[in-house]
Design a protein around this motif. Structure first.
Motif, mmCIF file in Angstrom:
data_model
loop_
_atom_site.group_PDB
_atom_site.id
_atom_site.type_symbol
_atom_site.label_atom_id
_atom_site.label_comp_id
_atom_site.label_asym_id
_atom_site.label_seq_id
_atom_site.Cartn_x
_atom_site.Cartn_y
_atom_site.Cartn_z
ATOM 1 N N SER A 308 0.834 -1.209 0.000
ATOM 2 C CA SER A 308 0.000 0.000 0.000
ATOM 3 C C SER A 308 0.865 1.254 0.000
ATOM 4 O O SER A 308 0.557 2.237 -0.689
ATOM 5 C CB SER A 308 -0.917 -0.005 1.224
ATOM 6 N N ARG A 309 1.946 1.211 0.773
ATOM 7 C CA ARG A 309 2.830 2.383 0.853
ATOM 8 C C ARG A 309 3.493 2.662 -0.492
ATOM 9 O O ARG A 309 3.546 3.809 -0.938
ATOM 10 C CB ARG A 309 3.900 2.146 1.930
ATOM 11 N N LYS A 311 2.413 1.730 -3.463
ATOM 12 C CA LYS A 311 1.406 2.167 -4.429
ATOM 13 C C LYS A 311 1.070 3.638 -4.231
ATOM 14 O O LYS A 311 0.817 4.365 -5.203
ATOM 15 C CB LYS A 311 0.152 1.302 -4.318
ATOM 16 N N ASN A 316 0.183 2.723 -9.539
ATOM 17 C CA ASN A 316 -0.179 1.307 -9.611
ATOM 18 C C ASN A 316 0.099 0.757 -11.012
ATOM 19 O O ASN A 316 -0.512 1.162 -11.982
ATOM 20 C CB ASN A 316 -1.649 1.134 -9.262
#
Length: 321
Positions: A308-309, A311, A316
C-alpha cells in the motif's frame, strides 16, 4: 538496543521449538531461491539462514540464485511451486512489495500466491559516490545534474529495486534528471560503481560499508528518515532538504501458496532458533541490519502495508516487465 531486544525475543521463541515443530519437515532436499546475484545482501542472508534451517529441520537446504527482473523470476517460481516443503524463497522488499506497485504484468500476487513465514532483517541504505568522484556533497551532485540534464547516472540491482525507487524519488524531489543503469543484482551494480562507470547509487549498508571503510566509496547522505547508527554524523536526505525519502529494504522467508500450517510453524520455529544463534548475529551485525521478529500472519500484514505504501508513492502498475 533494538537489535538486542529482537535477538532476545528470538532466543525466547527458540525455547518453544520442540512444541512448535510438531510436523516433521519432509525428508527431501529443499531449494531456497534467491532472486538476486551471489554476493548481495539477500544472498548472504539466504546462505546463513539455509545453513541454520538444515540443522534445525534435519534436511539439506541449498541456496539457488535466479537473478533477473528485479527478483521476480525467483519469486514466480516459488509462487507456482507445490506446497510440499521442497521449495522456499528468501524474499526481498523489491519482488515482494515494490513490484506490486510498479509492474503491470506481474505474474503472481505477492499476498495471495505466497505464504509468509518469517521476516529476517531490515536493511538501511545510503547515498554513495566513487571516492574519485568530484561530488563531495549531495548538493554538488544535484547541482551538476541540474546544470547538465542526463549527465549523472545511478546504478541499481534492477528495475523496481529499492535502489531504483530511492534514486528516482530523489531525482523527482530534487527536480532533476538522473539516468538509471539497472543490473542483475547489487553486487554487479556495486562493481561498476567502484569502477566509476556510473556516478552514484543509494544502496544498503552491507554493500557499501566495506568500500567506505577502504576509502573507495564516499558517503553523502543517509537514505533513511532516521540517521544510521554506524554513521551518526551523516545527515539524512530529508535533513538536506530532499523530502521524505526512506530507502530501507527487508528480507524474509516465504513458501508456496497453501503451505500447510504445520510446516509454517516448523519453519517459524527454525527461524527463531536461527536468529538466536551466534552465526546469524555475526551475519546481521556485519551487514549493519536490524533483526526482525514478524512471523506468519503479522509478516503478511506488514507486506500488505508495504504494498500500500509503495502504491501511494509510485502509483499502480506503471511499467511492463
Amino acid at each position: 538496543m533494538i537489535a538486542r531486544r529482537c535477538f532476545g525475543a528470538a532466543a525466547l521463541s527458540a525455547l518453544a521449538l520442540p512444541a512448535l515443530a510438531q510436523t516433521a519437515w519432509p525428508r527431501r532436499p529443499v531449494r531456497m531461491l534467491v532472486g538476486f546475484a551471489p554476493g548481495g545482501f539477500a544472498d548472504i542472508v539466504a546462505r546463513a539462514i539455509a545453513e541454520q534451517y538444515s540443522q534445525s529441520l534435519a534436511v539439506n537446504v541449498v541456496v539457488e540464485n535466479r537473478s533477473g527482473a528485479s527478483g521476480t523470476l525467483a519469486t514466480d517460481v516459488v509462487a507456482k511451486a507445490p506446497p510440499d516443503g521442497s521449495v522456499l524463497l528468501l524474499g526481498h522488499s523489491t519482488p515482494n512489495a515494490v513490484a506490486a506497485a510498479l509492474f503491470s504484468n506481474l505474474p503472481y500476487d505477492p499476498l495471495n500466491d505466497l505464504t509468509p513465514i518469517a521476516q529476517i532483517a531490515v536493511h538501511p541504505h545510503l547515498l554513495v559516490v566513487p571516492a574519485a568522484s568530484p561530488y563531495r556533497t549531495t548538493a554538488a551532485l544535484i547541482d551538476a545534474a541540474r546544470a547538465r540534464p542526463g549527465s549523472i547516472s545511478y546504478a541499481s540491482s534492477g528495475i523496481g529495486s529499492v535502489h531504483h525507487v530511492a534514486c528516482a524519488t530523489l531525482a523527482q524531489k530534487a527536480g532533476v534528471e538522473l539516468v538509471h543503469v539497472p543490473y542483475r543484482g547489487s553486487a554487479p551494480a556495486m562493481a561498476d560503481l567502484l569502477a566509476a562507470r556510473v556516478d552514484m547509487t543509494i544502496d544498503g549498508v552491507s554493500a557499501v560499508a566495506g568500500p567506505i571503510g577502504e576509502g573507495t566509496l564516499r558517503p553523502l547522505a543517509a537514505g533513511t528518515l532516521a540517521r544510521i547508527d554506524r554513521w551518526p554524523d551523516m545527515p539524512t536526505l530529508q535533513e538536506q532538504g530532499y523530502g521524505e525519502i526512506d530507502a530501507m529494504s527487508w528480507v524474509g522467508v516465504f513458501g508456496p501458496p497453501g503451505l500447510p500450517p504445520g510446516l509454517v510453524q516448523a519453519a517459524v520455529a527454525a527461524t527463531d532458533q536461527a536468529m538466536a544463534s551466534a552465526t546469524m548475529r555475526r551475519v546481521l551485525d556485519g551487514a549493519s541490519t536490524i533483526p526482525a521478529t514478524r512471523r506468519s500472519a503479522e509478516f503478511r500484514d506488514f507486506v500488505a502495508l508495504e504494498i500500500s505504501r509503495y502504491k501511494a508513492v509510485l502509483g499502480n502498475s506503471q511499467i511492463a516487465l
